[in-house]
Design a protein around this motif. Structure first.
Motif, PDB file in Angstrom:
ATOM      1  N   VAL A 282      -6.542  -2.325   2.985  1.00 37.40           N
ATOM      2  CA  VAL A 282      -6.660  -1.087   2.211  1.00 37.40           C
ATOM      3  C   VAL A 282      -5.286  -0.676   1.686  1.00 37.40           C
ATOM      4  O   VAL A 282      -5.134  -0.315   0.511  1.00 37.40           O
ATOM      5  N   LYS A 283      -4.266  -0.745   2.549  1.00 38.50           N
ATOM      6  CA  LYS A 283      -2.904  -0.392   2.123  1.00 38.50           C
ATOM      7  C   LYS A 283      -2.410  -1.346   1.029  1.00 38.50           C
ATOM      8  O   LYS A 283      -1.770  -0.929   0.069  1.00 38.50           O
ATOM      9  N   ALA A 284      -2.718  -2.623   1.180  1.00 41.71           N
ATOM     10  CA  ALA A 284      -2.305  -3.612   0.178  1.00 41.71           C
ATOM     11  C   ALA A 284      -2.985  -3.334  -1.161  1.00 41.71           C
ATOM     12  O   ALA A 284      -2.361  -3.471  -2.221  1.00 41.71           O
ATOM     13  N   LEU A 285      -4.255  -2.950  -1.125  1.00 43.44           N
ATOM     14  CA  LEU A 285      -4.964  -2.625  -2.364  1.00 43.44           C
ATOM     15  C   LEU A 285      -4.315  -1.444  -3.079  1.00 43.44           C
ATOM     16  O   LEU A 285      -4.239  -1.426  -4.310  1.00 43.44           O
ATOM     17  N   GLU A 286      -3.844  -0.473  -2.313  1.00 41.33           N
ATOM     18  CA  GLU A 286      -3.182   0.681  -2.928  1.00 41.33           C
ATOM     19  C   GLU A 286      -1.915   0.244  -3.655  1.00 41.33           C
ATOM     20  O   GLU A 286      -1.645   0.686  -4.767  1.00 41.33           O
ATOM     21  N   ARG A 287      -1.149  -0.657  -3.043  1.00 44.84           N
ATOM     22  CA  ARG A 287       0.079  -1.142  -3.687  1.00 44.84           C
ATOM     23  C   ARG A 287      -0.237  -1.949  -4.943  1.00 44.84           C
ATOM     24  O   ARG A 287       0.412  -1.792  -5.976  1.00 44.84           O
ATOM     25  N   ILE A 288      -1.243  -2.798  -4.867  1.00 41.94           N
ATOM     26  CA  ILE A 288      -1.617  -3.631  -6.020  1.00 41.94           C
ATOM     27  C   ILE A 288      -2.128  -2.768  -7.167  1.00 41.94           C
ATOM     28  O   ILE A 288      -1.799  -2.994  -8.325  1.00 41.94           O
ATOM     29  N   LYS A 289      -2.913  -1.764  -6.823  1.00 49.09           N
ATOM     30  CA  LYS A 289      -3.497  -0.893  -7.853  1.00 49.09           C
ATOM     31  C   LYS A 289      -2.407  -0.241  -8.685  1.00 49.09           C
ATOM     32  O   LYS A 289      -2.495  -0.181  -9.910  1.00 49.09           O
ATOM     33  N   TYR A 290      -1.346   0.202  -8.050  1.00 52.61           N
ATOM     34  CA  TYR A 290      -0.275   0.869  -8.791  1.00 52.61           C
ATOM     35  C   TYR A 290       0.578  -0.113  -9.583  1.00 52.61           C
ATOM     36  O   TYR A 290       1.206   0.258 -10.553  1.00 52.61           O
ATOM     37  N   CYS A 291       0.597  -1.372  -9.188  1.00 55.28           N
ATOM     38  CA  CYS A 291       1.331  -2.390  -9.965  1.00 55.28           C
ATOM     39  C   CYS A 291       0.653  -2.617 -11.316  1.00 55.28           C
ATOM     40  O   CYS A 291       1.319  -2.841 -12.327  1.00 55.28           O
ATOM     41  N   TYR A 292      -0.662  -2.613 -11.329  1.00 51.97           N
ATOM     42  CA  TYR A 292      -1.393  -2.892 -12.565  1.00 51.97           C
ATOM     43  C   TYR A 292      -1.690  -1.636 -13.379  1.00 51.97           C
ATOM     44  O   TYR A 292      -2.121  -1.720 -14.510  1.00 51.97           O
TER      45      TYR A 292
END
Length: 107
Positions: free
Chosen positions: A17-27
Motif C-alpha cells: 500500500v505504501k509503495a502504491l502511494e509512492r508510485i501514484k505520485y511519480c506518475y
C-alpha cells in the motif's frame, strides 16, 4: 490446509500500500489515480480479511503411553485409552484429539 503467520503477512501487504502511494505520485494523480486507488483499496481489504480470518490451533504432538501386557495405550495429550495396535501397525495419531504420535514411548 496450510497454517500461515498472519502477523508476518499483514505488514507485507501494508508495505505494498505504501509503495502504491509512492508510485501514484511519480506518475501524477490524474493519469493513474483511479487505478492505484483501486489497487490500494484491494490491498487494504485483504489486510482486513486477514484480521477477520478464524484462528486455527496448531496440531498437537504426543506419544503413546503403552501398557506392557496389553495392546492399549494412553494418549499423552488427552489421556484417552486407545487400542494402539491395528494388526501389526501402531496408530500414527490419536483418534480422540488428533495429536500426531511421535517421540518417546513410556511403558
Amino acid at each position: 490446509m496450510r497454517l500461515i503467520d498472519a502477523d508476518v503477512l499483514k505488514p507485507k501487504i501494508l508495505e505494498y500500500v505504501k509503495a502504491l502511494e509512492r508510485i501514484k505520485y511519480c506518475y501524477g494523480y490524474d493519469t493513474f489515480g483511479k487505478y492505484y486507488n483501486g489497487k490500494k483499496s484491494a490491498y487494504l481489504n485483504v489486510a482486513n480479511l486477514i484480521d477477520e480470518a478464524p484462528t486455527v490451533e496448531e496440531r498437537k504432538h504426543g506419544h503413546w503411553i503403552e501398557h506392557p501386557k496389553h495392546p492399549i495405550g494412553d494418549c499423552s495429550v488427552c489421556g484417552e485409552r486407545v487400542p494402539i495396535y491395528s494388526g501389526s501397525k501402531k496408530y500414527k495419531s490419536c483418534p480422540y484429539c488428533g495429536a500426531k504420535m511421535e517421540g518417546v514411548n513410556d511403558g
